[in-house]
Structure formats: C-alpha cells, structure tokens
Write a protein that holds these residues in place. Structure first.
Motif, PDB file in Angstrom:
ATOM      1  N   LEU A  28       0.826  -1.205   0.000  1.00 25.20           N
ATOM      2  CA  LEU A  28       0.000   0.000   0.000  1.00 25.20           C
ATOM      3  C   LEU A  28       0.860   1.254   0.000  1.00 25.20           C
ATOM      4  O   LEU A  28       0.567   2.231  -0.705  1.00 25.20           O
ATOM      5  CB  LEU A  28      -0.928  -0.005   1.212  1.00 25.20           C
ATOM      6  CG  LEU A  28      -2.007  -1.086   1.202  1.00 25.20           C
ATOM      7  CD1 LEU A  28      -2.696  -1.151   2.557  1.00 25.20           C
ATOM      8  CD2 LEU A  28      -3.028  -0.828   0.105  1.00 25.20           C
ATOM      9  N   ALA A  29       1.932   1.244   0.784  1.00 25.98           N
ATOM     10  CA  ALA A  29       2.830   2.396   0.807  1.00 25.98           C
ATOM     11  C   ALA A  29       3.492   2.600  -0.548  1.00 25.98           C
ATOM     12  O   ALA A  29       3.697   3.741  -0.987  1.00 25.98           O
ATOM     13  CB  ALA A  29       3.880   2.219   1.895  1.00 25.98           C
ATOM     14  N   GLY A  30       3.800   1.495  -1.231  1.00 22.30           N
ATOM     15  CA  GLY A  30       4.387   1.617  -2.563  1.00 22.30           C
ATOM     16  C   GLY A  30       3.434   2.261  -3.554  1.00 22.30           C
ATOM     17  O   GLY A  30       3.828   3.112  -4.351  1.00 22.30           O
ATOM     18  N   TYR A  31       2.162   1.873  -3.506  1.00 16.70           N
ATOM     19  CA  TYR A  31       1.162   2.519  -4.353  1.00 16.70           C
ATOM     20  C   TYR A  31       1.043   4.002  -4.006  1.00 16.70           C
ATOM     21  O   TYR A  31       0.957   4.864  -4.881  1.00 16.70           O
ATOM     22  CB  TYR A  31      -0.203   1.854  -4.166  1.00 16.70           C
ATOM     23  CG  TYR A  31      -0.329   0.472  -4.755  1.00 16.70           C
ATOM     24  CD1 TYR A  31       0.428   0.080  -5.851  1.00 16.70           C
ATOM     25  CD2 TYR A  31      -1.213  -0.447  -4.213  1.00 16.70           C
ATOM     26  CE1 TYR A  31       0.304  -1.189  -6.396  1.00 16.70           C
ATOM     27  CE2 TYR A  31      -1.350  -1.722  -4.755  1.00 16.70           C
ATOM     28  CZ  TYR A  31      -0.578  -2.093  -5.840  1.00 16.70           C
ATOM     29  OH  TYR A  31      -0.709  -3.344  -6.373  1.00 16.70           O
ATOM     30  N   ALA A  32       1.028   4.286  -2.699  1.00 19.71           N
ATOM     31  CA  ALA A  32       0.817   5.663  -2.254  1.00 19.71           C
ATOM     32  C   ALA A  32       1.962   6.578  -2.664  1.00 19.71           C
ATOM     33  O   ALA A  32       1.768   7.790  -2.813  1.00 19.71           O
ATOM     34  CB  ALA A  32       0.624   5.695  -0.740  1.00 19.71           C
ATOM     35  N   ARG A  33       3.150   6.018  -2.856  1.00 17.48           N
ATOM     36  CA  ARG A  33       4.267   6.843  -3.330  1.00 17.48           C
ATOM     37  C   ARG A  33       4.106   7.229  -4.797  1.00 17.48           C
ATOM     38  O   ARG A  33       4.705   8.189  -5.279  1.00 17.48           O
ATOM     39  CB  ARG A  33       5.599   6.115  -3.110  1.00 17.48           C
ATOM     40  CG  ARG A  33       6.060   6.121  -1.652  1.00 17.48           C
ATOM     41  CD  ARG A  33       7.476   5.634  -1.502  1.00 17.48           C
ATOM     42  NE  ARG A  33       7.593   4.204  -1.723  1.00 17.48           N
ATOM     43  CZ  ARG A  33       7.486   3.282  -0.753  1.00 17.48           C
ATOM     44  NH1 ARG A  33       7.265   3.668   0.498  1.00 17.48           N
ATOM     45  NH2 ARG A  33       7.615   2.009  -1.018  1.00 17.48           N
ATOM     46  N   GLN A  34       3.279   6.460  -5.516  1.00 19.22           N
ATOM     47  CA  GLN A  34       3.040   6.757  -6.920  1.00 19.22           C
ATOM     48  C   GLN A  34       1.870   7.711  -7.124  1.00 19.22           C
ATOM     49  O   GLN A  34       1.873   8.515  -8.065  1.00 19.22           O
ATOM     50  CB  GLN A  34       2.742   5.460  -7.684  1.00 19.22           C
ATOM     51  CG  GLN A  34       3.858   4.429  -7.643  1.00 19.22           C
ATOM     52  CD  GLN A  34       3.429   3.145  -8.334  1.00 19.22           C
ATOM     53  OE1 GLN A  34       2.953   3.176  -9.463  1.00 19.22           O
ATOM     54  NE2 GLN A  34       3.574   2.018  -7.652  1.00 19.22           N
ATOM     55  N   ILE A  35       0.877   7.614  -6.240  1.00 16.85           N
ATOM     56  CA  ILE A  35      -0.359   8.370  -6.438  1.00 16.85           C
ATOM     57  C   ILE A  35      -1.051   8.531  -5.083  1.00 16.85           C
ATOM     58  O   ILE A  35      -1.027   7.609  -4.262  1.00 16.85           O
ATOM     59  CB  ILE A  35      -1.275   7.626  -7.438  1.00 16.85           C
ATOM     60  CG1 ILE A  35      -2.507   8.453  -7.777  1.00 16.85           C
ATOM     61  CG2 ILE A  35      -1.670   6.256  -6.929  1.00 16.85           C
ATOM     62  CD1 ILE A  35      -3.303   7.884  -8.948  1.00 16.85           C
ATOM     63  N   PRO A  36      -1.651   9.698  -4.796  1.00 17.14           N
ATOM     64  CA  PRO A  36      -2.363   9.869  -3.532  1.00 17.14           C
ATOM     65  C   PRO A  36      -3.400   8.766  -3.327  1.00 17.14           C
ATOM     66  O   PRO A  36      -4.182   8.466  -4.232  1.00 17.14           O
ATOM     67  CB  PRO A  36      -3.013  11.248  -3.689  1.00 17.14           C
ATOM     68  CG  PRO A  36      -2.117  11.978  -4.638  1.00 17.14           C
ATOM     69  CD  PRO A  36      -1.648  10.942  -5.609  1.00 17.14           C
ATOM     70  N   SER A  37      -3.427   8.185  -2.121  1.00 21.07           N
ATOM     71  CA  SER A  37      -4.237   6.991  -1.885  1.00 21.07           C
ATOM     72  C   SER A  37      -4.967   7.063  -0.547  1.00 21.07           C
ATOM     73  O   SER A  37      -4.409   7.519   0.458  1.00 21.07           O
ATOM     74  CB  SER A  37      -3.359   5.732  -1.878  1.00 21.07           C
ATOM     75  OG  SER A  37      -2.673   5.578  -3.103  1.00 21.07           O
ATOM     76  N   VAL A  38      -6.204   6.587  -0.574  1.00 18.76           N
ATOM     77  CA  VAL A  38      -6.985   6.354   0.630  1.00 18.76           C
ATOM     78  C   VAL A  38      -7.403   4.889   0.609  1.00 18.76           C
ATOM     79  O   VAL A  38      -7.837   4.377  -0.430  1.00 18.76           O
ATOM     80  CB  VAL A  38      -8.224   7.269   0.701  1.00 18.76           C
ATOM     81  CG1 VAL A  38      -9.077   6.927   1.916  1.00 18.76           C
ATOM     82  CG2 VAL A  38      -7.807   8.728   0.762  1.00 18.76           C
ATOM     83  N   VAL A  39      -7.273   4.224   1.739  1.00 19.40           N
ATOM     84  CA  VAL A  39      -7.502   2.788   1.811  1.00 19.40           C
ATOM     85  C   VAL A  39      -8.691   2.496   2.728  1.00 19.40           C
ATOM     86  O   VAL A  39      -8.795   3.034   3.829  1.00 19.40           O
ATOM     87  CB  VAL A  39      -6.251   2.053   2.326  1.00 19.40           C
ATOM     88  CG1 VAL A  39      -6.487   0.543   2.329  1.00 19.40           C
ATOM     89  CG2 VAL A  39      -5.038   2.401   1.456  1.00 19.40           C
ATOM     90  N   ILE A  40      -9.579   1.635   2.261  1.00 22.47           N
ATOM     91  CA  ILE A  40     -10.715   1.142   3.029  1.00 22.47           C
ATOM     92  C   ILE A  40     -10.493  -0.348   3.286  1.00 22.47           C
ATOM     93  O   ILE A  40     -10.006  -1.077   2.414  1.00 22.47           O
ATOM     94  CB  ILE A  40     -12.032   1.358   2.258  1.00 22.47           C
ATOM     95  CG1 ILE A  40     -12.302   2.851   2.052  1.00 22.47           C
ATOM     96  CG2 ILE A  40     -13.204   0.695   2.962  1.00 22.47           C
ATOM     97  CD1 ILE A  40     -13.464   3.144   1.113  1.00 22.47           C
ATOM     98  N   GLY A  41     -10.842  -0.821   4.473  1.00 23.04           N
ATOM     99  CA  GLY A  41     -10.704  -2.242   4.780  1.00 23.04           C
ATOM    100  C   GLY A  41      -9.331  -2.632   5.273  1.00 23.04           C
ATOM    101  O   GLY A  41      -8.980  -3.809   5.281  1.00 23.04           O
ATOM    102  N   HIS A  42      -8.551  -1.655   5.703  1.00 20.27           N
ATOM    103  CA  HIS A  42      -7.203  -1.912   6.226  1.00 20.27           C
ATOM    104  C   HIS A  42      -6.957  -0.908   7.344  1.00 20.27           C
ATOM    105  O   HIS A  42      -6.942   0.296   7.115  1.00 20.27           O
ATOM    106  CB  HIS A  42      -6.173  -1.744   5.101  1.00 20.27           C
ATOM    107  CG  HIS A  42      -4.754  -1.914   5.562  1.00 20.27           C
ATOM    108  ND1 HIS A  42      -4.095  -3.114   5.519  1.00 20.27           N
ATOM    109  CD2 HIS A  42      -3.864  -1.019   6.072  1.00 20.27           C
ATOM    110  CE1 HIS A  42      -2.855  -2.962   5.969  1.00 20.27           C
ATOM    111  NE2 HIS A  42      -2.699  -1.694   6.322  1.00 20.27           N
TER     112      HIS A  42
END
Length: 227
Positions: A28-42
């Motif tokens: 998830l952190a790797g994705y977030a470094r590429q694009i702003p991210s909000v996570v549901i279910g974690h």
C-alpha cells in the motif's frame, strides 16, 4: 512480498481509493508513493504514506457481543476468517472487540474463536461441527455475513431453534442477510458514509497533505430474527 515495480497511474488520474483488506502495508505504501491513496478495509492508524477510512470494526463487534449478553447468552463464540499475520485486517479488529467485550462482562473463560478454513463459509462439515459443539443455548458472532448466512441456514436445516438454541449475528448487513427467509441480525458499516469520507479525505491528500489521516465511522447493529 515486494512492492510492484509497474506504475498504477493511468492518464489523468489524480488519486485512488483502494478497498484493500488483503494488501500488506508495504504494498500500500508503494502505491501511495506513486499516487495519492486512501484505503478502506485496512486498519493502520500510524501510516503516513496513505490515509484510511473504516468502520470502527472493534466497536461493531462489541455492540454485537453486548447485545447477545443482554439477551442472556453466556456461551458466545466467534467464527472468523482464515488468518494472516499483521493485525491490520478487519477480522483482527473484530476479534479484538469480541474478546474485549467478553472480558468486560466477566466471560473471558468462555471465549472461543473458531477460525474457519474457508474464505466463503462453504465448509459445511466445519459449520456443522461448530453447531454441535456450541453449548445450548449459545450464540455465534460471525466476523462477516459471508460466514453468518451459511451458518444460520445450516442451523435451521439441522433443526436448531433460532434464536432460542442458537443465535447468530453477522457483520456487513448485506442485502442477502436482510432477505425475509434469512433475517440475519448484522452490523451495518454505513458504507455510503465511508465512501463519502474517503472521497473527502482523498481530496485533502491530492491537495498536498502529507500527514496520514485515519477515520473510523461508527457502526450500527441491525436486529432481525436470528439473534
């Protein structure tokens, strides 16, 4: 598990909301470094790379167990999903709430967590064994309607009186669980509100906020005929 090396950013995408109960924190952190991210279910309240918006899963479990205690049950078991290490999964938080409420009620000696070997509740032999071993009257708090619906259906098929002998409470308040032939009591996560808050949180992240925000939406127990 390594972080994927390919980009997930398609043209003109400014941010992403991920429903990711099974992805590890480093992914998830790797994705977030590429694009702003909000996570549901974690659940990860210390993360800064991404934001999270979730149902307060621990509180939802506590609501369920407290209701069953108030109905007079003392042997209240939990049926949960196959586990993975990490502690951030929704079923981990629900198990924590189950244990906390049982302990608070002085019932820690009756705690019983049955970890299913099926992701979908399809192992009927396993469910039948649970029903046979559960003291009567007894109750089962299921981590999700995914397991609660087949357990409840099997209890009725095997001739148990519901909820007099066996009470069942699920989680997620699915449309199937609400159908008249099933009438499953279940915890509503308020998914619309989760989605609304996730979108607002993502806009904050897109505007350049770098500090993680981790929101919990209060759940509601919806009572029906199963317990």
């Amino acid at each position: 598990m390594g972080v994927p090396t390919c980009s997930i950013r398609p043209p003109r995408m400014d941010g992403v909301i991920l429903v990711a109960p099974r992805l590890a924190a480093d992914v998830l952190a790797g994705y977030a470094r590429q694009i702003p991210s909000v996570v549901i279910g974690h659940h990860e309240p210390t993360a800064d790379a991404f934001d999270t918006v979730n149902s307060d899963d621990e509180q939802g479990a506590r609501l369920s167990v407290r209701h069953l205690i108030d109905r007079g049950y003392e042997d209240i078991w939990m049926l949960t999903a196959p586990g993975r290490p990490g502690g951030y999964e929704v079923y981990d938080r629900r198990e924590a709430g189950y244990r906390a409420e049982m302990q608070e009620a002085g019932l820690e000696g009756r705690v019983q967590v049955v970890r299913s070997d099926s992701e979908t509740g399809s192992n009927l032999a396993e469910l039948s064994e649970l029903l046979r071993d559960l003291p009567k009257p007894g109750a089962v708090f299921c981590w999700s309607d995914i397991h609660a619906i087949p357990l409840l259906t099997l209890a009725r098929d095997e001739g148990y009186e519901v909820p007099e002998e066996v009470a069942v409470v699920g989680y997620d308040n699915t449309h199937v669980g609400a159908l008249p032939p099933i009438k499953l009591s279940s915890v509503d996560q308020h998914g619309v509100e989760i989605g609304r808050r996730a979108a607002a949180t993502l806009q904050r992240r897109i505007r350049g906020e770098t500090t993680g925000e981790h929101l919990l939406i209060q759940p509601e127990l919806v009572l029906r005929a199963s317990g």
